[in-house]
Design a protein around this motif. Structure first.
Motif, PDB file in Angstrom:
ATOM      1  N   LEU A   4       0.830  -1.208   0.000  1.00 59.34           N
ATOM      2  CA  LEU A   4       0.000   0.000   0.000  1.00 59.34           C
ATOM      3  C   LEU A   4       0.863   1.256   0.000  1.00 59.34           C
ATOM      4  CD1 LEU A   4      -2.842   1.157   0.063  1.00 59.34           C
ATOM      5  CD2 LEU A   4      -2.769   1.039   2.563  1.00 59.34           C
ATOM      6  N   ASP A   5       1.913   1.259   0.835  1.00 57.50           N
ATOM      7  CA  ASP A   5       2.818   2.403   0.859  1.00 57.50           C
ATOM      8  C   ASP A   5       3.533   2.559  -0.480  1.00 57.50           C
ATOM      9  OD1 ASP A   5       2.151   2.998   3.451  1.00 57.50           O
ATOM     10  OD2 ASP A   5       3.796   1.844   4.326  1.00 57.50           O
ATOM     11  N   ASP A   6       3.878   1.438  -1.076  1.00 52.04           N
ATOM     12  CA  ASP A   6       4.540   1.456  -2.376  1.00 52.04           C
ATOM     13  C   ASP A   6       3.633   2.085  -3.436  1.00 52.04           C
ATOM     14  OD1 ASP A   6       6.604   1.068  -4.083  1.00 52.04           O
ATOM     15  OD2 ASP A   6       6.375  -1.084  -4.293  1.00 52.04           O
ATOM     16  N   LEU A   7       2.352   1.706  -3.427  1.00 52.40           N
ATOM     17  CA  LEU A   7       1.391   2.260  -4.378  1.00 52.40           C
ATOM     18  C   LEU A   7       1.173   3.755  -4.150  1.00 52.40           C
ATOM     19  CD1 LEU A   7      -1.303  -0.591  -4.425  1.00 52.40           C
ATOM     20  CD2 LEU A   7       0.348  -0.035  -6.222  1.00 52.40           C
ATOM     21  N   LYS A   8       1.115   4.145  -2.883  1.00 53.52           N
ATOM     22  CA  LYS A   8       0.954   5.569  -2.559  1.00 53.52           C
ATOM     23  C   LYS A   8       2.128   6.389  -3.081  1.00 53.52           C
ATOM     24  CE  LYS A   8      -1.799   5.043   1.671  1.00 53.52           C
ATOM     25  NZ  LYS A   8      -1.791   5.227   3.155  1.00 53.52           N
ATOM     26  N   LEU A   9       3.321   5.848  -2.928  1.00 52.67           N
ATOM     27  CA  LEU A   9       4.519   6.547  -3.382  1.00 52.67           C
ATOM     28  C   LEU A   9       4.534   6.667  -4.901  1.00 52.67           C
ATOM     29  CD1 LEU A   9       7.126   7.894  -2.504  1.00 52.67           C
ATOM     30  CD2 LEU A   9       8.253   5.672  -2.617  1.00 52.67           C
ATOM     31  N   LEU A 263      15.247  11.032  -7.202  1.00 50.73           N
ATOM     32  CA  LEU A 263      14.313  11.483  -8.235  1.00 50.73           C
ATOM     33  C   LEU A 263      14.958  11.454  -9.612  1.00 50.73           C
ATOM     34  CD1 LEU A 263      12.525  14.454  -6.412  1.00 50.73           C
ATOM     35  CD2 LEU A 263      11.646  12.160  -6.843  1.00 50.73           C
ATOM     36  N   ASP A 264      16.243  11.803  -9.683  1.00 50.36           N
ATOM     37  CA  ASP A 264      16.963  11.719 -10.961  1.00 50.36           C
ATOM     38  C   ASP A 264      17.037  10.273 -11.436  1.00 50.36           C
ATOM     39  OD1 ASP A 264      17.370  14.421 -11.053  1.00 50.36           O
ATOM     40  OD2 ASP A 264      19.370  14.350 -10.148  1.00 50.36           O
ATOM     41  N   LYS A 265      17.247   9.368 -10.491  1.00 46.53           N
ATOM     42  CA  LYS A 265      17.315   7.940 -10.829  1.00 46.53           C
ATOM     43  C   LYS A 265      15.980   7.448 -11.367  1.00 46.53           C
ATOM     44  CE  LYS A 265      18.811   3.519  -8.807  1.00 46.53           C
ATOM     45  NZ  LYS A 265      19.282   2.855  -7.568  1.00 46.53           N
ATOM     46  N   ILE A 266      14.863   7.951 -10.775  1.00 49.06           N
ATOM     47  CA  ILE A 266      13.536   7.564 -11.244  1.00 49.06           C
ATOM     48  C   ILE A 266      13.290   8.076 -12.651  1.00 49.06           C
ATOM     49  CG2 ILE A 266      11.053   7.897 -10.877  1.00 49.06           C
ATOM     50  CD1 ILE A 266      11.603   7.932  -7.882  1.00 49.06           C
ATOM     51  N   TYR A 271      10.707   4.008 -11.611  1.00 52.95           N
ATOM     52  CA  TYR A 271      10.553   3.787 -10.177  1.00 52.95           C
ATOM     53  C   TYR A 271      11.015   2.402  -9.750  1.00 52.95           C
ATOM     54  CZ  TYR A 271       8.196   3.185  -5.685  1.00 52.95           C
ATOM     55  OH  TYR A 271       7.921   2.917  -4.377  1.00 52.95           O
ATOM     56  N   ASP A 272      10.824   1.407 -10.609  1.00 53.93           N
ATOM     57  CA  ASP A 272      11.137   0.028 -10.236  1.00 53.93           C
ATOM     58  C   ASP A 272      12.623  -0.213 -10.032  1.00 53.93           C
ATOM     59  OD1 ASP A 272       8.498  -0.660 -10.308  1.00 53.93           O
ATOM     60  OD2 ASP A 272       8.539  -1.259 -12.417  1.00 53.93           O
ATOM     61  N   CYS A 273      13.471   0.701 -10.501  1.00 55.19           N
ATOM     62  CA  CYS A 273      14.919   0.499 -10.353  1.00 55.19           C
ATOM     63  C   CYS A 273      15.401   0.832  -8.948  1.00 55.19           C
ATOM     64  CB  CYS A 273      15.676   1.346 -11.382  1.00 55.19           C
ATOM     65  SG  CYS A 273      15.661   3.115 -10.992  1.00 55.19           S
ATOM     66  N   LEU A 274      14.544   1.452  -8.114  1.00 51.46           N
ATOM     67  CA  LEU A 274      14.964   1.838  -6.764  1.00 51.46           C
ATOM     68  C   LEU A 274      15.125   0.618  -5.868  1.00 51.46           C
ATOM     69  CD1 LEU A 274      12.710   4.959  -6.027  1.00 51.46           C
ATOM     70  CD2 LEU A 274      15.004   4.911  -7.019  1.00 51.46           C
ATOM     71  N   LYS A 276      14.987  -1.187  -2.032  1.00 55.58           N
ATOM     72  CA  LYS A 276      13.997  -1.124  -0.966  1.00 55.58           C
ATOM     73  C   LYS A 276      14.310   0.016  -0.009  1.00 55.58           C
ATOM     74  CE  LYS A 276      12.011  -3.880   2.795  1.00 55.58           C
ATOM     75  NZ  LYS A 276      12.052  -5.157   3.535  1.00 55.58           N
ATOM     76  N   GLU A 277      15.610   0.224   0.284  1.00 60.20           N
ATOM     77  CA  GLU A 277      16.008   1.292   1.203  1.00 60.20           C
ATOM     78  C   GLU A 277      15.683   2.656   0.619  1.00 60.20           C
ATOM     79  OE1 GLU A 277      17.850  -1.266   0.329  1.00 60.20           O
ATOM     80  OE2 GLU A 277      17.875  -2.398   2.219  1.00 60.20           O
ATOM     81  N   GLU A 278      15.900   2.820  -0.700  1.00 62.28           N
ATOM     82  CA  GLU A 278      15.619   4.108  -1.341  1.00 62.28           C
ATOM     83  C   GLU A 278      14.126   4.402  -1.347  1.00 62.28           C
ATOM     84  OE1 GLU A 278      19.287   4.545  -4.538  1.00 62.28           O
ATOM     85  OE2 GLU A 278      17.564   3.289  -5.054  1.00 62.28           O
ATOM     86  N   LYS A 279      13.293   3.369  -1.564  1.00 61.62           N
ATOM     87  CA  LYS A 279      11.853   3.565  -1.536  1.00 61.62           C
ATOM     88  C   LYS A 279      11.387   3.976  -0.156  1.00 61.62           C
ATOM     89  CE  LYS A 279      10.746   0.247  -5.230  1.00 61.62           C
ATOM     90  NZ  LYS A 279      10.072  -1.016  -5.565  1.00 61.62           N
ATOM     91  N   GLU A 280      11.924   3.317   0.878  1.00 58.48           N
ATOM     92  CA  GLU A 280      11.526   3.638   2.255  1.00 58.48           C
ATOM     93  C   GLU A 280      11.973   5.061   2.630  1.00 58.48           C
ATOM     94  OE1 GLU A 280      13.170   0.599   4.686  1.00 58.48           O
ATOM     95  OE2 GLU A 280      11.612  -0.890   4.206  1.00 58.48           O
TER      96      GLU A 280
END
Length: 287
Positions: A4-9, A263-266, A271-274, A276-280
């Motif tokens: 859910l947090d992933d979808l929100k992000l 954000l540059d990486k995205i 987004y999928d290249c991030l 888990k730590e970067e997403k959090e």
């Protein structure tokens, strides 16, 4: 970090195209809950959502000229439309802004809805439609009109000119015009026509999407509280900044720098290249 947090992000960072897709998917879930007849396997959309060709219906429910463009009559209908929307959106946003994208989506849906209702009324035919196809066709044709020779790489076909893809889709619509779903095909072609006209007007200096932008800004400002300036005392302080203040500024700069790097990486790889730590980290920073 849960799903859910992933979808929100993804919703917050994905831009307007991602949000429009989320809106369509959310509306489909709502329709499954409230408008799907599980006994006969069909959707039964109420007249305040689907666009009817009956003037006695749509004159008292004018919002249906937009709501119909966010609901779909079946999973395959939704899946195919979202695939084409994702494809067309990535191409359109290569050249144009997100405000132009949203403006074109809504205006083309409105134009196609009027074309459907008017053509059915003049032909003395009754019916109703749902689906985002007209708006999607507008986005695809608009991009094709602006850059028809753009190379698009397709699986099994290799590099293909964008206008070839668009031409095939339009020809298929024309071929199926009398076979069934005439109202849907009328709205598709109307959306395609609007996308063409939109770009031609834009090239001549007229951006129709500003109508939507100004309307949304008006309502946003209407409900926004006017900022108040409270009375504050001004104290003169001639002391040098403490080490603690400097430390906070440095920490803030490093955090912002890390956000910018993510954000540059995205923007470069998605987004999928991030990790888990970067997403959090990004999710916590966005709170």
């Amino acid at each position: 970090m849960n799903i859910l947090d992933d979808l929100k992000l993804q919703y917050r960072l994905g831009g307007i195209a991602m949000r429009v897709m989320y809106w369509n998917i959310a509306c489909f879930i709502v329709s499954l809950i409230f408008f799907y007849n599980y006994s006969n396997g069909f959707f039964n959309f109420p007249s305040w959502i689907a666009l009817s060709s009956d003037p006695q219906v749509f004159m008292f429910k004018p919002w249906t000229f937009l709501t119909y463009a966010f609901f779909h009559d079946g999973f395959l209908h939704l899946l195919f439309n979202m695939m084409v929307l994702n494809f067309a959106s990535s191409l359109f946003l290569t050249y144009f802004t997100q405000k132009q994208y949203l403006g074109l989506y809504l205006l083309s849906a409105l134009f196609a809805g009027v074309a459907f209702a008017l053509s059915f009324y003049l032909s003395n035919i009754g019916g109703s439609i749902v689906g985002a196809s007209a708006a999607i066709m507008a986005i695809l044709v608009a991009t094709t009109t602006y850059s028809p020779l753009m190379n698009v790489r397709l699986f099994l076909f290799g590099n293909v000119k964008l206008w070839h893809i668009t031409a095939v889709i339009i020809i298929l619509d024309l071929m199926q015009f009398r076979l069934g779903n005439m109202g849907g095909h009328i709205s598709h072609l109307a959306g395609a026509f609007f996308g063409f006209v939109y770009i031609k007007l834009l090239q001549n200096g007229t951006d129709l999407s500003t109508i939507v932008s100004k309307t949304l800004d008006f309502f946003a400002n209407l409900f926004k509280k006017s900022p108040t300036t409270p009375f504050t005392k001004v104290h003169k302080n001639y002391r040098k900044p403490t080490e603690k203040t400097t430390s906070r500024i440095v920490t803030k700069d490093k955090t912002q720098q890390q956000i910018d790097e993510i954000l540059d990486k995205i923007s470069q790889s998605g987004y999928d290249c991030l990790t888990k730590e970067e997403k959090e980290f990004l999710f916590k920073a966005g709170k």
